[in-house]
Scaffold this motif. Structure first.
Motif, PDB file in Angstrom:
ATOM      1  N   ARG A  67       0.834  -1.213   0.000  1.00 22.39           N
ATOM      2  CA  ARG A  67       0.000   0.000   0.000  1.00 22.39           C
ATOM      3  C   ARG A  67       0.865   1.258   0.000  1.00 22.39           C
ATOM      4  N   ARG A 105       1.962   1.742  -3.440  1.00 23.57           N
ATOM      5  CA  ARG A 105       0.833   2.220  -4.236  1.00 23.57           C
ATOM      6  C   ARG A 105       0.661   3.721  -4.027  1.00 23.57           C
ATOM      7  N   ASP A 106       0.746   4.158  -2.763  1.00 26.56           N
ATOM      8  CA  ASP A 106       0.577   5.576  -2.455  1.00 26.56           C
ATOM      9  C   ASP A 106       1.693   6.426  -3.061  1.00 26.56           C
ATOM     10  N   GLY A 154       2.939   5.782  -5.941  1.00 28.57           N
ATOM     11  CA  GLY A 154       2.784   5.710  -7.380  1.00 28.57           C
ATOM     12  C   GLY A 154       3.645   4.657  -8.046  1.00 28.57           C
ATOM     13  N   LEU A 189       3.285   1.235  -7.506  1.00 34.20           N
ATOM     14  CA  LEU A 189       2.449   0.076  -7.812  1.00 34.20           C
ATOM     15  C   LEU A 189       1.017   0.519  -8.078  1.00 34.20           C
ATOM     16  N   GLU A 190       0.302  -0.327  -8.800  1.00 38.81           N
ATOM     17  CA  GLU A 190      -1.100  -0.079  -9.080  1.00 38.81           C
ATOM     18  C   GLU A 190      -1.887  -1.327  -8.705  1.00 38.81           C
ATOM     19  N   ARG A 199      -5.307  -3.416  -9.087  1.00 40.20           N
ATOM     20  CA  ARG A 199      -6.480  -3.553  -9.949  1.00 40.20           C
ATOM     21  C   ARG A 199      -7.222  -4.811  -9.584  1.00 40.20           C
ATOM     22  N   VAL A 247      -1.568  -6.806  -8.439  1.00 40.62           N
ATOM     23  CA  VAL A 247      -0.717  -5.632  -8.230  1.00 40.62           C
ATOM     24  C   VAL A 247       0.311  -5.583  -9.354  1.00 40.62           C
ATOM     25  N   THR A 248       0.370  -4.448 -10.042  1.00 35.98           N
ATOM     26  CA  THR A 248       1.322  -4.304 -11.143  1.00 35.98           C
ATOM     27  C   THR A 248       2.242  -3.107 -10.900  1.00 35.98           C
ATOM     28  N   THR A 281       3.924   0.221 -12.007  1.00 35.04           N
ATOM     29  CA  THR A 281       3.508   1.321 -12.892  1.00 35.04           C
ATOM     30  C   THR A 281       4.639   1.709 -13.840  1.00 35.04           C
TER      31      THR A 281
END
Length: 115
Positions: free
Chosen positions: A58, A61-62, A64, A66-67, A69, A74-75, A77
């Motif tokens: 997470r 992700r925050d 930027g 990882l993304e 979906r 989890v991919t 970016t």
């Protein structure tokens, strides 16, 4: 993806997890568009609780890096490698400044003075 944690690292475990994934991206083990293994698999490989892995994911992700979906996992970016490298340089700068007695706010003031 070969991940491992450093037992002598004194950072929180979720920060170490995020750092290990950042390092894998920076070193080209993961490239933009790659899917990461499930958190459960990562937790087994790293020897930490799955919630610790999720917290690290997470954080990335925050940032930027990882993304998430639904249905796709989890991919990584497309801007992850560049951003990750820049964040590493910023962390090094903050550490160097702290070694010299400067705080983060001192660094921010210095950056604001740059034309």
């Amino acid at each position: 993806m070969l991940l491992k944690l450093n037992s002598s690292d004194n950072r929180l475990l979720h920060e170490q997890v995020a750092g290990a994934i950042r390092r894998a991206i920076t070193e080209g083990e993961c490239v933009p568009g790659d899917r990461l293994p499930p958190a459960r698999d990562l937790s087994q490989v790293l020897g930490v609780n799955v919630n610790t892995v999720l917290r690290g994911l997470r954080a990335l992700r925050d940032e930027g890096v990882l993304e998430f979906r639904r249905g796709r996992g989890v991919t990584v970016t497309h801007g992850a490698a560049e951003r990750s490298a820049l964040l590493d340089r910023v962390r090094d700068l903050v550490a160097d400044a702290a070694h010299l007695g400067y705080s983060k706010s001192d660094l921010i003031d210095m950056i604001r003075e740059i034309p």
